[in-house]
Scaffold this active site. Structure first.
Site, PDB file in Angstrom:
ATOM      1  N   HIS A 164      -7.734  -3.525   4.411  1.00  0.00           N
ATOM      2  CA  HIS A 164      -7.150  -2.169   4.403  1.00  0.00           C
ATOM      3  C   HIS A 164      -7.880  -1.318   3.361  1.00  0.00           C
ATOM      4  O   HIS A 164      -8.284  -0.182   3.622  1.00  0.00           O
ATOM      5  CB  HIS A 164      -5.651  -2.244   4.082  1.00  0.00           C
ATOM      6  CG  HIS A 164      -5.039  -0.942   3.653  1.00  0.00           C
ATOM      7  ND1 HIS A 164      -5.240  -0.403   2.394  1.00  0.00           N
ATOM      8  CD2 HIS A 164      -4.254  -0.051   4.314  1.00  0.00           C
ATOM      9  CE1 HIS A 164      -4.609   0.757   2.300  1.00  0.00           C
ATOM     10  NE2 HIS A 164      -3.998   0.993   3.459  1.00  0.00           N
ATOM     11  N   ASN A 165      -8.047  -1.888   2.176  1.00  0.00           N
ATOM     12  CA  ASN A 165      -8.708  -1.134   1.113  1.00  0.00           C
ATOM     13  C   ASN A 165     -10.177  -0.879   1.437  1.00  0.00           C
ATOM     14  O   ASN A 165     -10.717   0.176   1.106  1.00  0.00           O
ATOM     15  CB  ASN A 165      -8.577  -1.875  -0.221  1.00  0.00           C
ATOM     16  CG  ASN A 165      -7.198  -1.700  -0.836  1.00  0.00           C
ATOM     17  OD1 ASN A 165      -6.234  -1.415  -0.123  1.00  0.00           O
ATOM     18  ND2 ASN A 165      -7.086  -1.873  -2.122  1.00  0.00           N
ATOM     19  N   SER A 225       0.820  -1.210   0.000  1.00  0.00           N
ATOM     20  CA  SER A 225       0.000   0.000   0.000  1.00  0.00           C
ATOM     21  C   SER A 225       0.850   1.255   0.000  1.00  0.00           C
ATOM     22  O   SER A 225       1.945   1.272   0.556  1.00  0.00           O
ATOM     23  CB  SER A 225      -0.935   0.021   1.214  1.00  0.00           C
ATOM     24  OG  SER A 225      -1.714   1.204   1.166  1.00  0.00           O
ATOM     25  N   GLU A 230     -10.196   1.922   3.600  1.00  0.00           N
ATOM     26  CA  GLU A 230      -9.875   3.079   2.735  1.00  0.00           C
ATOM     27  C   GLU A 230     -11.158   3.597   2.057  1.00  0.00           C
ATOM     28  O   GLU A 230     -11.422   4.807   2.041  1.00  0.00           O
ATOM     29  CB  GLU A 230      -8.857   2.609   1.696  1.00  0.00           C
ATOM     30  CG  GLU A 230      -8.465   3.590   0.614  1.00  0.00           C
ATOM     31  CD  GLU A 230      -7.530   2.912  -0.418  1.00  0.00           C
ATOM     32  OE1 GLU A 230      -6.469   2.398  -0.023  1.00  0.00           O
ATOM     33  OE2 GLU A 230      -7.880   2.894  -1.622  1.00  0.00           O
ATOM     34  N   LYS A 251      -4.656  -6.823   3.268  1.00  0.00           N
ATOM     35  CA  LYS A 251      -4.621  -5.695   2.321  1.00  0.00           C
ATOM     36  C   LYS A 251      -6.027  -5.398   1.783  1.00  0.00           C
ATOM     37  O   LYS A 251      -6.409  -4.237   1.609  1.00  0.00           O
ATOM     38  CB  LYS A 251      -3.657  -6.005   1.166  1.00  0.00           C
ATOM     39  CG  LYS A 251      -3.648  -4.937   0.060  1.00  0.00           C
ATOM     40  CD  LYS A 251      -3.234  -3.562   0.584  1.00  0.00           C
ATOM     41  CE  LYS A 251      -2.851  -2.548  -0.468  1.00  0.00           C
ATOM     42  NZ  LYS A 251      -3.846  -2.145  -1.417  1.00  0.00           N
TER      43      LYS A 251
HETATM   44  C1  6PG Z   1      -3.170   1.350  -1.724  1.00  0.00           C
HETATM   45  C2  6PG Z   1      -4.407   1.506  -2.571  1.00  0.00           C
HETATM   46  C3  6PG Z   1      -4.186   0.860  -3.899  1.00  0.00           C
HETATM   47  C4  6PG Z   1      -5.198   1.282  -4.945  1.00  0.00           C
HETATM   48  C5  6PG Z   1      -6.573   0.788  -4.660  1.00  0.00           C
HETATM   49  C6  6PG Z   1      -7.613   1.709  -5.204  1.00  0.00           C
HETATM   50  O1  6PG Z   1      -3.304   0.795  -0.652  1.00  0.00           O
HETATM   51  O2  6PG Z   1      -2.116   1.788  -2.156  1.00  0.00           O
HETATM   52  O3  6PG Z   1      -5.501   0.923  -1.943  1.00  0.00           O
HETATM   53  O4  6PG Z   1      -4.103  -0.509  -3.714  1.00  0.00           O
HETATM   54  O5  6PG Z   1      -5.180   2.642  -5.111  1.00  0.00           O
HETATM   55  O6  6PG Z   1      -6.675  -0.453  -5.301  1.00  0.00           O
HETATM   56  O7  6PG Z   1      -8.755   0.972  -5.331  1.00  0.00           O
HETATM   57  P1  6PG Z   1      -9.965   1.437  -6.185  1.00  0.00           P
HETATM   58  O8  6PG Z   1      -9.450   1.692  -7.588  1.00  0.00           O
HETATM   59  O9  6PG Z   1     -10.896   0.304  -6.128  1.00  0.00           O
HETATM   60  O10 6PG Z   1     -10.467   2.691  -5.562  1.00  0.00           O
END
Ligand code: 6PG
Length: 466
Positions: free
Chosen positions: A187-188, A130, A191, A184
Protein backbone atom coordinates in the site's frame (compact mmCIF):
# COMPACT_ATOMS: atom_id res chain seq x y z
CA UNK A 1 -14.33 -3.10 38.11
CA UNK A 2 -15.46 -4.25 34.69
CA UNK A 3 -12.57 -5.47 32.60
CA UNK A 4 -11.54 -3.69 29.39
CA UNK A 5 -12.12 -5.34 26.00
CA UNK A 6 -8.78 -4.27 24.57
CA UNK A 7 -5.54 -2.70 25.73
CA UNK A 8 -3.76 -0.02 23.71
CA UNK A 9 -0.11 0.48 24.58
CA UNK A 10 1.66 3.48 23.08
CA UNK A 11 -0.13 6.81 23.16
CA UNK A 12 1.70 8.59 20.38
CA UNK A 13 -0.29 10.16 17.56
CA UNK A 14 -1.67 6.93 16.11
CA UNK A 15 -2.14 5.01 19.39
CA UNK A 16 -4.06 7.77 21.11
CA UNK A 17 -6.23 8.40 18.03
CA UNK A 18 -7.11 4.68 17.81
CA UNK A 19 -7.89 4.49 21.55
CA UNK A 20 -10.18 7.54 21.27
CA UNK A 21 -11.87 6.04 18.21
CA UNK A 22 -12.55 2.83 20.17
CA UNK A 23 -13.86 4.76 23.17
CA UNK A 24 -16.19 6.69 20.88
CA UNK A 25 -17.61 3.36 19.74
CA UNK A 26 -18.40 2.49 23.37
CA UNK A 27 -15.50 0.05 23.68
CA UNK A 28 -13.77 -0.08 27.07
CA UNK A 29 -10.07 0.40 26.50
CA UNK A 30 -7.17 0.02 28.93
CA UNK A 31 -4.35 2.38 27.96
CA UNK A 32 -0.72 2.51 28.91
CA UNK A 33 2.45 4.17 27.77
CA UNK A 34 6.17 3.90 28.45
CA UNK A 35 6.27 7.52 29.60
CA UNK A 36 3.56 7.27 32.27
CA UNK A 37 3.29 11.05 32.52
CA UNK A 38 1.55 11.02 29.13
CA UNK A 39 -1.43 9.25 30.65
CA UNK A 40 -2.87 12.28 32.46
CA UNK A 41 -2.59 14.49 29.38
CA UNK A 42 -4.26 11.81 27.28
CA UNK A 43 -7.16 11.41 29.74
CA UNK A 44 -7.69 15.17 29.77
CA UNK A 45 -7.67 15.25 25.94
CA UNK A 46 -10.25 12.43 25.94
CA UNK A 47 -12.88 14.66 27.61
CA UNK A 48 -16.21 12.86 27.81
CA UNK A 49 -14.71 9.74 26.20
CA UNK A 50 -12.60 9.22 29.34
CA UNK A 51 -15.37 7.07 30.85
CA UNK A 52 -14.37 4.31 28.40
CA UNK A 53 -10.63 4.76 28.89
CA UNK A 54 -8.71 3.22 31.80
CA UNK A 55 -5.10 4.34 32.26
CA UNK A 56 -2.45 2.12 33.87
CA UNK A 57 1.12 3.04 34.64
CA UNK A 58 2.13 -0.51 35.57
CA UNK A 59 2.33 -3.15 32.85
CA UNK A 60 1.04 -5.87 35.19
CA UNK A 61 -2.04 -3.82 36.17
CA UNK A 62 -2.59 -3.02 32.50
CA UNK A 63 -2.51 -6.72 31.57
CA UNK A 64 -4.66 -7.72 34.57
CA UNK A 65 -7.30 -5.18 33.60
CA UNK A 66 -8.13 -6.97 30.35
CA UNK A 67 -10.83 -9.57 29.64
CA UNK A 68 -9.31 -12.96 28.84
CA UNK A 69 -8.26 -14.06 26.33
CA UNK A 70 -6.56 -10.68 26.15
CA UNK A 71 -6.16 -8.45 23.13
CA UNK A 72 -3.39 -5.85 23.31
CA UNK A 73 -2.60 -3.41 20.51
CA UNK A 74 0.91 -2.00 20.50
CA UNK A 75 1.38 1.30 18.70
CA UNK A 76 5.10 1.77 19.27
CA UNK A 77 8.13 2.19 17.00
CA UNK A 78 8.77 -0.94 14.95
CA UNK A 79 11.93 -3.02 15.23
CA UNK A 80 13.85 -3.45 18.50
CA UNK A 81 11.25 -1.62 20.67
CA UNK A 82 8.64 -4.18 19.60
CA UNK A 83 10.90 -7.11 20.51
CA UNK A 84 11.65 -5.52 23.90
CA UNK A 85 7.94 -4.98 24.50
CA UNK A 86 7.14 -8.59 23.70
CA UNK A 87 9.76 -9.73 26.22
CA UNK A 88 8.27 -7.44 28.86
CA UNK A 89 4.62 -8.38 28.36
CA UNK A 90 5.00 -12.11 27.71
CA UNK A 91 5.28 -13.21 31.37
CA UNK A 92 2.00 -11.40 32.05
CA UNK A 93 0.04 -13.16 29.30
CA UNK A 94 -1.93 -16.42 29.20
CA UNK A 95 -2.40 -18.99 26.44
CA UNK A 96 -4.84 -17.73 23.82
CA UNK A 97 -4.02 -14.03 24.30
CA UNK A 98 -3.34 -11.92 21.22
CA UNK A 99 -0.85 -9.13 20.85
CA UNK A 100 -0.99 -6.84 17.84
CA UNK A 101 1.73 -4.77 16.24
CA UNK A 102 -0.11 -1.89 14.58
CA UNK A 103 3.00 -0.13 13.28
CA UNK A 104 4.63 -0.19 9.86
CA UNK A 105 6.70 -3.30 10.57
CA UNK A 106 8.84 -5.35 8.24
CA UNK A 107 6.70 -8.41 7.49
CA UNK A 108 9.73 -10.71 7.91
CA UNK A 109 9.94 -9.58 11.55
CA UNK A 110 6.21 -10.19 11.91
CA UNK A 111 6.59 -13.74 10.59
CA UNK A 112 9.45 -14.37 13.00
CA UNK A 113 7.52 -12.98 15.98
CA UNK A 114 4.40 -14.97 15.06
CA UNK A 115 6.39 -18.19 14.92
CA UNK A 116 8.21 -17.44 18.21
CA UNK A 117 5.04 -16.57 20.08
CA UNK A 118 3.14 -19.55 18.69
CA UNK A 119 5.51 -21.77 20.70
CA UNK A 120 4.22 -19.94 23.81
CA UNK A 121 0.58 -20.29 22.73
CA UNK A 122 0.29 -16.52 22.31
CA UNK A 123 -1.06 -15.14 19.03
CA UNK A 124 0.76 -12.36 17.22
CA UNK A 125 -1.06 -10.14 14.74
CA UNK A 126 0.70 -7.82 12.28
CA UNK A 127 -1.78 -5.12 11.41
CA UNK A 128 -1.23 -2.38 8.85
CA UNK A 129 -3.11 0.79 9.78
CA UNK A 130 -3.49 3.46 7.14
CA UNK A 131 -4.99 6.91 7.13
CA UNK A 132 -2.71 8.97 9.33
CA UNK A 133 -3.96 10.61 12.51
CA UNK A 134 -7.36 11.61 11.14
CA UNK A 135 -7.93 8.10 9.81
CA UNK A 136 -6.96 6.47 13.11
CA UNK A 137 -9.28 8.81 15.00
CA UNK A 138 -12.31 8.65 12.72
CA UNK A 139 -11.90 5.49 10.63
CA UNK A 140 -8.70 3.92 9.32
CA UNK A 141 -8.24 1.15 6.77
CA UNK A 142 -6.74 -1.89 8.51
CA UNK A 143 -4.93 -4.85 7.00
CA UNK A 144 -4.82 -7.78 9.41
CA UNK A 145 -2.44 -10.75 9.36
CA UNK A 146 -2.71 -13.43 12.01
CA UNK A 147 -4.60 -16.49 13.21
CA UNK A 148 -8.33 -17.12 12.79
CA UNK A 149 -8.55 -17.16 16.60
CA UNK A 150 -7.16 -13.61 16.80
CA UNK A 151 -9.40 -12.40 14.00
CA UNK A 152 -12.43 -13.71 15.87
CA UNK A 153 -11.34 -11.70 18.92
CA UNK A 154 -10.54 -8.58 16.94
CA UNK A 155 -13.24 -8.45 14.30
CA UNK A 156 -15.99 -6.73 16.34
CA UNK A 157 -13.65 -4.02 17.62
CA UNK A 158 -11.94 -3.37 14.28
CA UNK A 159 -15.21 -3.41 12.36
CA UNK A 160 -16.57 -0.76 14.74
CA UNK A 161 -13.63 1.62 14.34
CA UNK A 162 -12.84 1.09 10.63
CA UNK A 163 -13.59 3.54 7.85
CA UNK A 164 -16.74 2.55 5.96
CA UNK A 165 -17.12 2.58 2.19
CA UNK A 166 -20.85 2.67 1.49
CA UNK A 167 -21.32 0.79 4.78
CA UNK A 168 -18.59 -1.79 4.11
CA UNK A 169 -15.92 -1.68 6.85
CA UNK A 170 -12.42 -1.17 5.50
CA UNK A 171 -10.80 -3.96 7.47
CA UNK A 172 -10.08 -7.57 6.59
CA UNK A 173 -8.24 -10.62 7.78
CA UNK A 174 -5.91 -11.05 4.81
CA UNK A 175 -3.95 -14.12 5.85
CA UNK A 176 -1.63 -15.52 8.51
CA UNK A 177 1.47 -13.98 10.13
CA UNK A 178 3.03 -11.28 7.91
CA UNK A 179 0.22 -10.97 5.33
CA UNK A 180 -1.26 -7.79 6.83
CA UNK A 181 2.06 -6.01 7.19
CA UNK A 182 3.09 -7.06 3.68
CA UNK A 183 -0.11 -5.68 2.17
CA UNK A 184 0.41 -2.44 4.13
CA UNK A 185 3.98 -2.22 2.83
CA UNK A 186 2.75 -2.53 -0.76
CA UNK A 187 0.00 0.00 0.00
CA UNK A 188 2.76 2.40 0.97
CA UNK A 189 4.74 1.53 -2.15
CA UNK A 190 1.73 2.45 -4.28
CA UNK A 191 1.38 5.59 -2.14
CA UNK A 192 4.97 6.53 -3.06
CA UNK A 193 4.33 5.96 -6.79
CA UNK A 194 1.07 7.92 -6.79
CA UNK A 195 2.69 10.82 -4.91
CA UNK A 196 5.59 10.85 -7.37
CA UNK A 197 3.27 10.85 -10.40
CA UNK A 198 1.39 13.76 -8.84
CA UNK A 199 4.70 15.58 -8.31
CA UNK A 200 5.69 14.95 -11.94
CA UNK A 201 2.36 16.21 -13.28
CA UNK A 202 2.64 19.23 -10.99
CA UNK A 203 6.17 19.84 -12.32
CA UNK A 204 4.98 19.73 -15.95
CA UNK A 205 2.30 22.30 -15.23
CA UNK A 206 4.61 24.49 -13.15
CA UNK A 207 7.75 24.45 -15.27
CA UNK A 208 6.44 23.36 -18.67
CA UNK A 209 3.22 25.35 -18.75
CA UNK A 210 4.47 28.19 -16.50
CA UNK A 211 1.42 28.03 -14.29
CA UNK A 212 1.29 29.29 -10.71
CA UNK A 213 0.67 26.97 -7.74
CA UNK A 214 -2.82 28.30 -7.00
CA UNK A 215 -4.02 27.66 -10.53
CA UNK A 216 -2.42 24.19 -10.56
CA UNK A 217 -4.17 23.52 -7.25
CA UNK A 218 -7.42 24.42 -8.99
CA UNK A 219 -6.69 21.86 -11.70
CA UNK A 220 -6.08 19.10 -9.13
CA UNK A 221 -9.27 20.08 -7.33
CA UNK A 222 -11.15 19.87 -10.63
CA UNK A 223 -9.65 16.44 -11.35
CA UNK A 224 -10.82 15.31 -7.95
CA UNK A 225 -14.36 15.41 -9.27
CA UNK A 226 -13.55 12.93 -12.06
CA UNK A 227 -11.86 9.55 -12.57
CA UNK A 228 -8.77 10.72 -10.63
CA UNK A 229 -10.82 11.31 -7.49
CA UNK A 230 -8.63 10.37 -4.56
CA UNK A 231 -7.39 11.58 -1.21
CA UNK A 232 -3.91 12.40 -2.56
CA UNK A 233 -5.29 14.49 -5.44
CA UNK A 234 -7.66 16.23 -3.03
CA UNK A 235 -4.95 17.22 -0.54
CA UNK A 236 -2.59 18.26 -3.36
CA UNK A 237 -5.25 20.64 -4.66
CA UNK A 238 -5.78 22.02 -1.18
CA UNK A 239 -2.08 22.32 -0.31
CA UNK A 240 -1.37 24.26 -3.51
CA UNK A 241 -4.04 26.77 -2.51
CA UNK A 242 -2.19 27.89 0.63
CA UNK A 243 0.18 30.83 1.01
CA UNK A 244 3.07 30.99 3.44
CA UNK A 245 2.02 33.34 6.26
CA UNK A 246 5.60 34.62 6.70
CA UNK A 247 6.54 35.51 3.12
CA UNK A 248 3.14 35.64 1.46
CA UNK A 249 4.49 33.34 -1.28
CA UNK A 250 2.65 30.15 -2.23
CA UNK A 251 3.34 27.68 0.62
CA UNK A 252 4.85 25.09 -1.75
CA UNK A 253 7.49 27.60 -2.86
CA UNK A 254 9.05 27.93 0.59
CA UNK A 255 9.30 24.16 1.16
CA UNK A 256 12.72 22.61 0.49
CA UNK A 257 12.50 20.24 -2.47
CA UNK A 258 14.01 17.29 -0.59
CA UNK A 259 11.64 14.48 0.42
CA UNK A 260 12.11 12.16 3.38
CA UNK A 261 11.21 8.49 3.59
CA UNK A 262 10.87 6.08 6.47
CA UNK A 263 11.43 2.91 4.49
CA UNK A 264 8.21 1.18 3.46
CA UNK A 265 8.59 2.24 -0.18
CA UNK A 266 12.12 0.86 -0.17
CA UNK A 267 10.89 -2.39 1.41
CA UNK A 268 8.32 -2.78 -1.36
CA UNK A 269 11.03 -2.48 -4.00
CA UNK A 270 13.37 -4.87 -2.16
CA UNK A 271 10.65 -7.49 -1.65
CA UNK A 272 9.52 -7.16 -5.26
CA UNK A 273 13.04 -7.87 -6.48
CA UNK A 274 13.42 -10.79 -4.06
CA UNK A 275 10.18 -12.22 -5.41
CA UNK A 276 11.54 -12.07 -8.97
CA UNK A 277 9.39 -9.04 -9.75
CA UNK A 278 10.08 -5.39 -10.37
CA UNK A 279 7.95 -2.57 -9.09
CA UNK A 280 9.64 -0.14 -11.45
CA UNK A 281 7.29 2.78 -10.74
CA UNK A 282 7.68 2.37 -6.99
CA UNK A 283 11.43 2.06 -7.49
CA UNK A 284 11.37 5.29 -9.52
CA UNK A 285 9.42 7.00 -6.75
CA UNK A 286 11.86 5.80 -4.06
CA UNK A 287 14.76 6.87 -6.27
CA UNK A 288 13.23 10.28 -6.91
CA UNK A 289 13.03 10.86 -3.14
CA UNK A 290 16.68 9.83 -2.77
CA UNK A 291 17.74 12.12 -5.63
CA UNK A 292 15.66 14.93 -4.17
CA UNK A 293 17.72 14.81 -0.99
CA UNK A 294 20.90 15.45 -3.01
CA UNK A 295 19.98 19.10 -3.14
CA UNK A 296 23.55 20.45 -3.22
CA UNK A 297 24.58 18.18 -6.08
CA UNK A 298 21.53 19.22 -8.04
CA UNK A 299 22.27 22.88 -7.53
CA UNK A 300 25.84 22.32 -8.79
CA UNK A 301 24.66 20.16 -11.68
CA UNK A 302 22.22 22.79 -12.84
CA UNK A 303 25.22 25.07 -13.47
CA UNK A 304 27.50 22.40 -14.98
CA UNK A 305 24.99 20.38 -16.99
CA UNK A 306 22.40 23.08 -17.62
CA UNK A 307 18.92 22.96 -16.16
CA UNK A 308 16.94 24.04 -19.21
CA UNK A 309 13.38 22.79 -19.53
CA UNK A 310 11.38 23.81 -22.55
CA UNK A 311 7.84 25.11 -22.59
CA UNK A 312 5.26 22.40 -23.24
CA UNK A 313 2.07 22.41 -25.22
CA UNK A 314 -0.11 20.04 -23.23
CA UNK A 315 -3.76 20.49 -22.33
CA UNK A 316 -5.21 19.60 -18.94
CA UNK A 317 -7.23 16.76 -20.45
CA UNK A 318 -4.08 15.11 -21.84
CA UNK A 319 -2.33 15.41 -18.48
CA UNK A 320 -5.38 14.03 -16.69
CA UNK A 321 -5.53 10.98 -18.97
CA UNK A 322 -1.77 10.41 -18.70
CA UNK A 323 -2.01 10.56 -14.91
CA UNK A 324 -4.84 8.02 -14.94
CA UNK A 325 -2.83 5.63 -17.13
CA UNK A 326 0.15 5.95 -14.78
CA UNK A 327 -2.04 5.41 -11.75
CA UNK A 328 -3.54 2.23 -13.21
CA UNK A 329 -0.06 0.92 -13.96
CA UNK A 330 1.26 1.66 -10.46
CA UNK A 331 -1.66 -0.16 -8.86
CA UNK A 332 -1.11 -3.00 -11.34
CA UNK A 333 2.54 -3.28 -10.28
CA UNK A 334 1.49 -3.25 -6.63
CA UNK A 335 -1.06 -6.03 -7.10
CA UNK A 336 1.44 -8.02 -9.14
CA UNK A 337 3.81 -7.99 -6.14
CA UNK A 338 0.96 -9.02 -3.86
CA UNK A 339 0.30 -11.98 -6.13
CA UNK A 340 3.97 -12.99 -6.14
CA UNK A 341 4.10 -12.84 -2.33
CA UNK A 342 0.81 -14.66 -1.96
CA UNK A 343 2.19 -17.55 -4.01
CA UNK A 344 5.56 -17.53 -2.25
CA UNK A 345 4.17 -17.46 1.29
CA UNK A 346 0.97 -19.38 0.59
CA UNK A 347 -1.28 -16.58 1.80
CA UNK A 348 -4.14 -16.92 -0.70
CA UNK A 349 -4.57 -13.15 -0.72
CA UNK A 350 -7.98 -11.92 -1.85
CA UNK A 351 -7.12 -9.07 -4.25
CA UNK A 352 -10.72 -7.88 -4.59
CA UNK A 353 -11.04 -7.61 -0.82
CA UNK A 354 -7.74 -5.74 -0.57
CA UNK A 355 -8.96 -3.23 -3.17
CA UNK A 356 -12.23 -2.93 -1.24
CA UNK A 357 -10.61 -2.13 2.09
CA UNK A 358 -8.45 0.50 0.36
CA UNK A 359 -11.52 2.37 -0.91
CA UNK A 360 -11.88 4.44 2.28
CA UNK A 361 -9.76 5.43 5.26
CA UNK A 362 -6.32 4.87 3.75
CA UNK A 363 -3.94 7.28 2.06
CA UNK A 364 -4.34 5.76 -1.43
CA UNK A 365 -8.14 5.72 -1.34
CA UNK A 366 -9.39 6.57 -4.81
CA UNK A 367 -12.29 6.13 -7.20
CA UNK A 368 -10.10 3.78 -9.23
CA UNK A 369 -9.99 1.27 -6.37
CA UNK A 370 -13.71 0.70 -6.69
CA UNK A 371 -13.20 -0.24 -10.36
CA UNK A 372 -10.23 -2.38 -9.38
CA UNK A 373 -12.23 -4.30 -6.79
CA UNK A 374 -14.90 -4.92 -9.44
CA UNK A 375 -12.21 -6.09 -11.86
CA UNK A 376 -10.82 -8.58 -9.34
CA UNK A 377 -14.30 -9.76 -8.39
CA UNK A 378 -15.03 -10.56 -12.04
CA UNK A 379 -13.31 -13.49 -13.71
CA UNK A 380 -9.70 -12.33 -13.88
CA UNK A 381 -6.37 -14.11 -14.10
CA UNK A 382 -4.49 -13.95 -10.77
CA UNK A 383 -3.20 -10.59 -9.68
CA UNK A 384 -2.58 -9.30 -13.22
CA UNK A 385 -4.64 -6.15 -13.21
CA UNK A 386 -3.53 -5.08 -16.70
CA UNK A 387 -5.32 -8.16 -18.09
CA UNK A 388 -8.69 -7.28 -16.57
CA UNK A 389 -10.98 -6.27 -19.45
CA UNK A 390 -12.15 -3.08 -17.71
CA UNK A 391 -8.56 -1.99 -16.95
CA UNK A 392 -7.34 -2.92 -20.45
CA UNK A 393 -10.11 -0.72 -21.85
CA UNK A 394 -9.14 2.21 -19.59
CA UNK A 395 -5.49 1.75 -20.58
CA UNK A 396 -6.24 1.78 -24.29
CA UNK A 397 -8.11 5.07 -23.78
CA UNK A 398 -5.39 6.74 -21.71
CA UNK A 399 -2.04 5.34 -22.89
CA UNK A 400 -1.91 7.61 -25.98
CA UNK A 401 -2.04 10.59 -23.61
CA UNK A 402 0.73 9.10 -21.47
CA UNK A 403 2.88 8.68 -24.60
CA UNK A 404 2.20 12.25 -25.68
CA UNK A 405 3.03 13.66 -22.28
CA UNK A 406 6.19 11.56 -21.96
CA UNK A 407 7.40 12.37 -25.47
CA UNK A 408 7.00 16.09 -24.86
CA UNK A 409 8.40 15.96 -21.33
CA UNK A 410 11.47 13.93 -22.24
CA UNK A 411 12.19 15.97 -25.38
CA UNK A 412 11.86 19.11 -23.28
CA UNK A 413 14.16 17.97 -20.48
CA UNK A 414 11.52 17.53 -17.76
CA UNK A 415 12.12 14.81 -15.15
CA UNK A 416 9.35 12.21 -15.23
CA UNK A 417 10.95 9.04 -13.83
CA UNK A 418 7.81 7.31 -12.53
CA UNK A 419 5.71 7.93 -15.64
CA UNK A 420 8.63 6.85 -17.83
CA UNK A 421 8.93 3.64 -15.78
CA UNK A 422 5.22 3.07 -16.30
CA UNK A 423 5.42 3.10 -20.09
CA UNK A 424 8.57 0.96 -20.08
CA UNK A 425 6.76 -1.74 -18.14
CA UNK A 426 3.54 -1.44 -20.13
CA UNK A 427 5.29 -1.69 -23.50
CA UNK A 428 7.36 -4.64 -22.32
CA UNK A 429 4.38 -6.55 -21.01
CA UNK A 430 2.22 -6.11 -24.12
CA UNK A 431 4.76 -7.83 -26.38
CA UNK A 432 4.27 -11.57 -26.72
CA UNK A 433 7.76 -11.71 -28.17
CA UNK A 434 10.28 -9.51 -26.45
CA UNK A 435 14.04 -9.10 -26.71
CA UNK A 436 15.26 -11.41 -23.93
CA UNK A 437 16.32 -13.87 -26.66
CA UNK A 438 19.40 -11.76 -27.29
CA UNK A 439 20.07 -11.54 -23.53
CA UNK A 440 20.05 -15.34 -23.44
CA UNK A 441 22.34 -15.50 -26.47
CA UNK A 442 24.81 -13.18 -24.75
CA UNK A 443 24.68 -15.14 -21.48
CA UNK A 444 25.36 -18.34 -23.31
CA UNK A 445 28.06 -16.74 -25.48
CA UNK A 446 30.13 -15.39 -22.60
CA UNK A 447 29.28 -17.83 -19.83
CA UNK A 448 27.95 -21.05 -21.39
CA UNK A 449 24.79 -20.49 -19.32
CA UNK A 450 22.53 -22.22 -21.81
CA UNK A 451 19.06 -21.26 -22.97
CA UNK A 452 15.69 -22.81 -23.69
CA UNK A 453 14.67 -23.20 -27.35
CA UNK A 454 11.16 -22.23 -28.29
CA UNK A 455 8.85 -25.21 -28.02
CA UNK A 456 11.59 -27.57 -26.85
CA UNK A 457 12.52 -28.94 -23.47
CA UNK A 458 16.01 -28.90 -22.01
CA UNK A 459 19.00 -26.60 -21.93
CA UNK A 460 20.68 -25.70 -25.22
CA UNK A 461 23.85 -23.94 -26.30
CA UNK A 462 24.39 -21.73 -29.32
CA UNK A 463 26.33 -22.48 -32.51
CA UNK A 464 29.11 -20.21 -31.15
CA UNK A 465 30.14 -23.16 -28.97
CA UNK A 466 30.36 -25.68 -31.89
C1 6PG B 1 -0.53 5.57 5.87
C2 6PG B 1 0.85 6.13 5.60
C3 6PG B 1 1.65 6.09 6.86
C4 6PG B 1 2.89 6.97 6.80
C5 6PG B 1 3.91 6.47 5.84
C6 6PG B 1 4.72 7.58 5.27
O1 6PG B 1 -0.88 4.62 5.20
O2 6PG B 1 -1.20 6.10 6.74
O3 6PG B 1 1.49 5.39 4.61
O4 6PG B 1 1.91 4.77 7.18
O5 6PG B 1 2.55 8.27 6.53
O6 6PG B 1 4.75 5.62 6.57
O7 6PG B 1 5.89 7.03 4.82
P1 6PG B 1 7.15 7.87 4.48
O8 6PG B 1 7.49 8.66 5.72
O9 6PG B 1 8.17 6.86 4.16
O10 6PG B 1 6.77 8.77 3.36
Amino acid sequence: MQKAQIGVYGLGTMGSALALNMAEQGIDVAVSNRETEWLDAFMTEAGSLATHLHPYGELREFADSLTEPRVILFMIPSGAPMDAMIEAILPLLSPGDTIIDGGNADFHATRRRSADLATRDVHFVGMGVSGGEAGARHGPSMMVGGSAHSWQQLQPILTAIAAKYEGDPCVAHLGPDGAGHFVKTVHNGIEYADMQVIAEVYGLMRYGLARDPHSIGGTFTGWNAGPLRSYLVEITGKALGYDDPITGHPAVDVIKDAAGQKGTGRWTVIEAVKLGQSASMIDAAVAARSWSSEKETRVQAEVILGGDRTALDLGEDVLEAAFLAARILSYAQGFRILEAASLEYDWALDYARIAQIWRAGCIIRSALLDDISDAFSADMPGGQLILAPSMAAKLSETIPALRRVLAAAIAGGHAVPAMAAAIGWYDTMRQGRGTADIIQAQRDFFGHHGYARLGEAGVHHGPWWD
